[in-house]
Design an enzyme around this catalytic site. Sequence first.
Site, PDB file in Angstrom:
ATOM      1  N   ASP A  74     -28.034  46.469 -66.339  1.00 57.31           N
ATOM      2  CA  ASP A  74     -26.081  46.581 -65.680  1.00 57.31           C
ATOM      3  C   ASP A  74     -25.135  46.309 -66.927  1.00 57.31           C
ATOM      4  O   ASP A  74     -26.513  45.909 -67.898  1.00 57.31           O
ATOM      5  CB  ASP A  74     -26.045  45.833 -64.492  1.00 57.31           C
ATOM      6  CG  ASP A  74     -25.001  46.340 -63.561  1.00 57.31           C
ATOM      7  OD1 ASP A  74     -23.588  47.087 -64.022  1.00 57.31           O
ATOM      8  OD2 ASP A  74     -25.232  46.846 -61.960  1.00 57.31           O
ATOM      9  N   HIS A 126     -25.250  48.580 -69.291  1.00 58.20           N
ATOM     10  CA  HIS A 126     -23.902  49.196 -68.720  1.00 58.20           C
ATOM     11  C   HIS A 126     -22.550  48.567 -69.941  1.00 58.20           C
ATOM     12  O   HIS A 126     -21.524  49.846 -69.494  1.00 58.20           O
ATOM     13  CB  HIS A 126     -23.879  49.689 -67.336  1.00 58.20           C
ATOM     14  CG  HIS A 126     -24.892  50.316 -66.659  1.00 58.20           C
ATOM     15  ND1 HIS A 126     -24.739  50.358 -65.511  1.00 58.20           N
ATOM     16  CD2 HIS A 126     -26.177  50.890 -67.421  1.00 58.20           C
ATOM     17  CE1 HIS A 126     -25.947  50.680 -64.225  1.00 58.20           C
ATOM     18  NE2 HIS A 126     -26.211  51.218 -65.746  1.00 58.20           N
TER      19      HIS A 126
END
Length: 474
Positions: A279, A302
């Site tokens: 993430d 991310h």
Amino acid sequence: MERNRRSWSWPLPLFSVFLIAPLLFSVLIATTSVEARKHHHSYKNTHNRPHTNKHSNHRKGSDSGGFNPPADSATDSTTYNVVSFGARGDGVTDDSQALVGAWKAACQLPGATVKIPSGFRFLMRPVNLQGPCKGELTLQIDGTLLAPSRVGDWPKSSMFQWLNFKWVQNFTIQGSGTVDGQGSQWWTPSSLYYVQVSFLISLKISPTALRFYSSHGVTVRDIRIVNSPQCHLKFDYSGGIKVDNITISSPENSPNTDGIHLQSTRDVEIHHSNIGCGDDCVSIQSGCSNVHLHHINCSPGHGISVGSLGKDKSAACVSNIVVDNISLRNTLAGVRIKTWQGGVGSVKNVSFTNIQVSDVKYPIIIDQFYCDKHRCENQTAAVAISGVKYDQIYGTYTAQPIRLACSTTVPCVDVDVADIQLKPSIAGIPSSASLCWNSYGKSQAPLLPSSIDGCLRRDTAYVKRVARSHEHVC
Ligand SMILES: *[C@@H]1O[C@H](CO)[C@@H](O)[C@H](O)[C@H]1NC(C)=O
Ligand SMILES: *[C@@H]1O[C@H](CO)[C@@H](O)[C@H](O)[C@H]1NC(C)=O
Ligand SMILES: *[C@@H]1O[C@H](CO)[C@@H](O)[C@H](O)[C@H]1NC(C)=O
Ligand SMILES: *[C@@H]1O[C@H](CO)[C@@H](O)[C@H](O)[C@H]1NC(C)=O
Ligand SMILES: *[C@@H]1O[C@H](CO)[C@@H](O)[C@H](O)[C@H]1NC(C)=O
């Protein structure tokens, strides 16, 4: 991608969050008090133990028989080695009470060190390591700390975090060791763990590896934090934080594993670190201010994220963020600000400079329509974004070089871009146009692709007034 990424973690539609929030809160309270009781109990069991290495070779009431801790002549009487407190370090025995014992002893002596020696693997169940202590304290991690590897081995009362540092001050974690969350079981949807918060409702929870709550003057350096069930390193309601030269690593397919997560935390410097996870590499949440990130490699993951902010119409305030000298490779976003529709508050004074991207899907992105399900209702309120600077953003993208999707009702203002040089990562990718929706500011050459030029609209006194009229809650 992003849209559906979190959706599986909610067993019921989002509206249930409104219903269960009070229930969840009571679960939290119950959890806290259970832990407080456990803590009190273990204190009674350990406070008679010898307080230093020299005298602590035999753990009172220990089942370790004639076990002798290795001589540790290099250490002095302010070093509290977990092995001297009964830790086996065999990777199988639960050594968490030894860590708590060493912590409690060290906490009484200013300048003390709790030592996790190299060459051992210490299995730890979730623990609370609590301050305030008498003075500065160091946790020297040279060996490996292992979380329970099976989801079923986690005590149901401690699903939120593994190593929980609370109310510590002037505290340092350092060493050449590894903190291993052994989280792989948590990453597969088939073994999701649901906490039953009422007869009908359950909520998916997975633990953060290292969490600092309400702590000040904390340094984390040199260690490796790997394979967390969820977030690797989290600071909330804290301040005066330094993170230097750490490595965070979990696989790309580990959902929800943020690298470093900051919430309601001020005066933070994170630098010279390598972060790769499933993430956000660094996630800056509501209540953060004076955060400086520099010299960080992020891959995979991310990217660097401010938000998501304003969920469920909440208020969010983020200000004075500097992100510079960052390298991102093979990430979803480069530098991103994301907010839900319907929130209030503001994001102000954020600068992203000297950012190198390579094969990044969206290098520059403001997304004020963040939504974790198929569709979110349009709302008029929005977290107001102002004073965002992008300068010297270089490299390659795979989807869209710049995407500034600001709220339809609340414009983004003072968004300045200068010296942007972004190329498609493979020749032949259609050079997708830059998108600027309701975003105002200045641009300055060089700008590549040239569609960035003219993408932003010029600020006017009127749009600034509209934007400011929405930021008053901060
Ligand atoms: C932490 O350090 C600060 C600054 O050096 C000092 O003022 C404060 O008293 C220290 N607190 C503790 C608990 O050591
Ligand atoms: C960074 O951490 C590594 C691993 O612990 C260590 O070997 C190295 O010396 C550290 N570098 C600096 C500059 O402190
Ligand atoms: C913006 O943030 C930077 C970095 O924290 C700070 O030095 C500067 O004073 C801030 N500017 C304003 C106008 O608040
Ligand atoms: C970032 O790197 C550039 C050159 O690579 C250097 O001039 C600048 O001082 C660096 N910034 C920081 C905050 O170290
Ligand atoms: C929200 O507004 C956009 C743009 O006006 C529109 O395309 C979209 O269909 C709307 N969504 C909903 C859920 O009403």
